[in-house]
Motif scaffolding. Structure first.
Motif, PDB file in Angstrom:
ATOM      1  N   MET B   1      66.814  27.400  94.094  1.00  0.00           N
ATOM      2  CA  MET B   1      65.915  26.786  93.096  1.00  0.00           C
ATOM      3  C   MET B   1      65.390  25.452  93.641  1.00  0.00           C
ATOM      4  O   MET B   1      66.149  24.644  94.168  1.00  0.00           O
ATOM      5  CB  MET B   1      66.656  26.510  91.774  1.00  0.00           C
ATOM      6  N   ALA B   2      64.108  25.248  93.472  1.00  0.00           N
ATOM      7  CA  ALA B   2      63.512  23.981  93.906  1.00  0.00           C
ATOM      8  C   ALA B   2      62.810  23.334  92.716  1.00  0.00           C
ATOM      9  O   ALA B   2      62.629  23.964  91.669  1.00  0.00           O
ATOM     10  CB  ALA B   2      62.519  24.230  95.027  1.00  0.00           C
ATOM     11  N   LYS B   3      62.432  22.085  92.893  1.00  0.00           N
ATOM     12  CA  LYS B   3      61.801  21.342  91.817  1.00  0.00           C
ATOM     13  C   LYS B   3      60.295  21.262  92.083  1.00  0.00           C
ATOM     14  O   LYS B   3      59.874  20.916  93.178  1.00  0.00           O
ATOM     15  CB  LYS B   3      62.398  19.932  91.774  1.00  0.00           C
ATOM     16  N   TYR B   4      59.509  21.624  91.086  1.00  0.00           N
ATOM     17  CA  TYR B   4      58.059  21.562  91.224  1.00  0.00           C
ATOM     18  C   TYR B   4      57.475  20.697  90.111  1.00  0.00           C
ATOM     19  O   TYR B   4      58.034  20.662  89.004  1.00  0.00           O
ATOM     20  CB  TYR B   4      57.440  22.959  91.118  1.00  0.00           C
ATOM     21  N   THR B   5      56.372  20.035  90.413  1.00  0.00           N
ATOM     22  CA  THR B   5      55.619  19.335  89.375  1.00  0.00           C
ATOM     23  C   THR B   5      54.249  19.986  89.283  1.00  0.00           C
ATOM     24  O   THR B   5      53.515  20.035  90.266  1.00  0.00           O
ATOM     25  CB  THR B   5      55.479  17.835  89.699  1.00  0.00           C
ATOM     26  N   VAL B   6      53.943  20.517  88.110  1.00  0.00           N
ATOM     27  CA  VAL B   6      52.669  21.198  87.892  1.00  0.00           C
ATOM     28  C   VAL B   6      51.829  20.326  86.967  1.00  0.00           C
ATOM     29  O   VAL B   6      52.304  19.870  85.924  1.00  0.00           O
ATOM     30  CB  VAL B   6      52.885  22.595  87.264  1.00  0.00           C
ATOM     31  N   LYS B   7      50.603  20.085  87.373  1.00  0.00           N
ATOM     32  CA  LYS B   7      49.701  19.223  86.597  1.00  0.00           C
ATOM     33  C   LYS B   7      48.683  20.089  85.870  1.00  0.00           C
ATOM     34  O   LYS B   7      48.070  20.972  86.482  1.00  0.00           O
ATOM     35  CB  LYS B   7      48.986  18.266  87.556  1.00  0.00           C
ATOM     36  N   ILE B   8      48.523  19.842  84.576  1.00  0.00           N
ATOM     37  CA  ILE B   8      47.611  20.645  83.758  1.00  0.00           C
ATOM     38  C   ILE B   8      46.580  19.749  83.100  1.00  0.00           C
ATOM     39  O   ILE B   8      46.921  18.686  82.571  1.00  0.00           O
ATOM     40  CB  ILE B   8      48.380  21.365  82.632  1.00  0.00           C
ATOM     41  N   GLU B   9      45.351  20.230  83.085  1.00  0.00           N
ATOM     42  CA  GLU B   9      44.248  19.520  82.453  1.00  0.00           C
ATOM     43  C   GLU B   9      43.835  20.332  81.225  1.00  0.00           C
ATOM     44  O   GLU B   9      43.601  21.536  81.347  1.00  0.00           O
ATOM     45  CB  GLU B   9      43.105  19.506  83.479  1.00  0.00           C
ATOM     46  N   VAL B  10      43.786  19.694  80.073  1.00  0.00           N
ATOM     47  CA  VAL B  10      43.364  20.360  78.832  1.00  0.00           C
ATOM     48  C   VAL B  10      42.057  19.719  78.375  1.00  0.00           C
ATOM     49  O   VAL B  10      41.960  18.490  78.317  1.00  0.00           O
ATOM     50  CB  VAL B  10      44.435  20.214  77.726  1.00  0.00           C
ATOM     51  N   ARG B  11      41.061  20.547  78.109  1.00  0.00           N
ATOM     52  CA  ARG B  11      39.781  19.990  77.620  1.00  0.00           C
ATOM     53  C   ARG B  11      39.246  20.870  76.509  1.00  0.00           C
ATOM     54  O   ARG B  11      39.617  22.036  76.387  1.00  0.00           O
ATOM     55  CB  ARG B  11      38.773  19.860  78.759  1.00  0.00           C
ATOM     56  N   PHE B  12      38.364  20.292  75.701  1.00  0.00           N
ATOM     57  CA  PHE B  12      37.755  21.064  74.625  1.00  0.00           C
ATOM     58  C   PHE B  12      36.851  22.142  75.212  1.00  0.00           C
ATOM     59  O   PHE B  12      36.206  21.930  76.246  1.00  0.00           O
ATOM     60  CB  PHE B  12      36.932  20.159  73.705  1.00  0.00           C
ATOM     61  N   LYS B  13      36.812  23.291  74.535  1.00  0.00           N
ATOM     62  CA  LYS B  13      35.851  24.318  74.937  1.00  0.00           C
ATOM     63  C   LYS B  13      34.429  23.807  74.711  1.00  0.00           C
ATOM     64  O   LYS B  13      34.207  22.983  73.827  1.00  0.00           O
ATOM     65  CB  LYS B  13      36.077  25.588  74.096  1.00  0.00           C
ATOM     66  N   PRO B  14      33.463  24.323  75.484  1.00  0.00           N
ATOM     67  CA  PRO B  14      32.081  23.882  75.283  1.00  0.00           C
ATOM     68  C   PRO B  14      31.653  24.128  73.836  1.00  0.00           C
ATOM     69  O   PRO B  14      31.939  25.186  73.265  1.00  0.00           O
ATOM     70  CB  PRO B  14      31.282  24.768  76.249  1.00  0.00           C
ATOM     71  N   GLY B  15      30.992  23.136  73.248  1.00  0.00           N
ATOM     72  CA  GLY B  15      30.495  23.284  71.875  1.00  0.00           C
ATOM     73  C   GLY B  15      31.447  22.774  70.811  1.00  0.00           C
ATOM     74  O   GLY B  15      31.041  22.604  69.663  1.00  0.00           O
ATOM     75  N   VAL B  16      32.709  22.516  71.187  1.00  0.00           N
ATOM     76  CA  VAL B  16      33.663  21.981  70.206  1.00  0.00           C
ATOM     77  C   VAL B  16      33.433  20.476  70.078  1.00  0.00           C
ATOM     78  O   VAL B  16      33.278  19.783  71.076  1.00  0.00           O
ATOM     79  CB  VAL B  16      35.117  22.277  70.636  1.00  0.00           C
ATOM     80  N   LEU B  17      33.383  19.989  68.840  1.00  0.00           N
ATOM     81  CA  LEU B  17      33.157  18.558  68.610  1.00  0.00           C
ATOM     82  C   LEU B  17      34.327  17.736  69.135  1.00  0.00           C
ATOM     83  O   LEU B  17      35.478  18.153  69.048  1.00  0.00           O
ATOM     84  CB  LEU B  17      32.989  18.286  67.114  1.00  0.00           C
ATOM     85  N   ASP B  18      34.020  16.563  69.665  1.00  0.00           N
ATOM     86  CA  ASP B  18      35.035  15.669  70.215  1.00  0.00           C
ATOM     87  C   ASP B  18      34.890  14.310  69.514  1.00  0.00           C
ATOM     88  O   ASP B  18      34.250  13.397  70.026  1.00  0.00           O
ATOM     89  CB  ASP B  18      34.811  15.555  71.731  1.00  0.00           C
ATOM     90  N   PRO B  19      35.456  14.182  68.304  1.00  0.00           N
ATOM     91  CA  PRO B  19      35.236  12.951  67.524  1.00  0.00           C
ATOM     92  C   PRO B  19      35.783  11.698  68.205  1.00  0.00           C
ATOM     93  O   PRO B  19      35.191  10.626  68.083  1.00  0.00           O
ATOM     94  CB  PRO B  19      35.960  13.215  66.195  1.00  0.00           C
ATOM     95  N   GLN B  20      36.878  11.835  68.963  1.00  0.00           N
ATOM     96  CA  GLN B  20      37.422  10.667  69.663  1.00  0.00           C
ATOM     97  C   GLN B  20      36.412  10.160  70.707  1.00  0.00           C
ATOM     98  O   GLN B  20      36.168   8.959  70.821  1.00  0.00           O
ATOM     99  CB  GLN B  20      38.743  11.056  70.339  1.00  0.00           C
ATOM    100  N   GLY B  21      35.826  11.118  71.433  1.00  0.00           N
ATOM    101  CA  GLY B  21      34.810  10.754  72.429  1.00  0.00           C
ATOM    102  C   GLY B  21      33.599  10.096  71.785  1.00  0.00           C
ATOM    103  O   GLY B  21      33.068   9.100  72.297  1.00  0.00           O
TER     104      GLY B  21
END
Lengths: 83, 83
Positions: B1-21
């Protein structure tokens, strides 16, 4: 003037507590993911702006990241891409 | 077993409102940044986990992103790096 989109990554400085990441880690453990050792969170921003050069666009976005998007006491930010 | 770090990017789908933005865009306008046309926000996660192969690590992280880190109704996620 051209339109640029600058992408910024904001993350906690090393050593700063990340309670949201801790909460996610515990939730994952309860879901059966007992091999997850840590979860860290960060924020992403895509800023679309008008500028005469890409260098000026990046400089502007660095300024506003420092003022509004990141808290310089506990967070670092990095310009990760532009187009 | 080894240790991995996986990086994930989450973004709104196109057309979804982004009120924070939208809120950030208005705040920037009030600070004098009238050349900013739009701001979009997203989330980042670094998941560190034990796994026998990098493929299994990524598969696990994809599963848990789908269950817990992203809302598949309004968000897309992408594994952007691993080490």
């Amino acid at each position: 003037m051209a339109k640029y989109t600058v992408k910024i990554e904001v993350r906690f400085k090393p050593g700063v507590l990340d309670p949201q990441g801790e909460t996610i880690k515990h939730a994952l453990f309860n879901l059966g993911y007992d091999n997850v050792e840590s979860v860290k969170t960060g924020k992403l921003f895509w800023v679309e702006l008008e500028s005469n050069t890409v260098e000026n666009a990046i400089q502007t976005v660095r300024q506003l990241a420092d003022k509004l998007l990141a808290n310089p006491v506990i967070e670092d930010f990095e310009v990760v891409s532009r187009k």
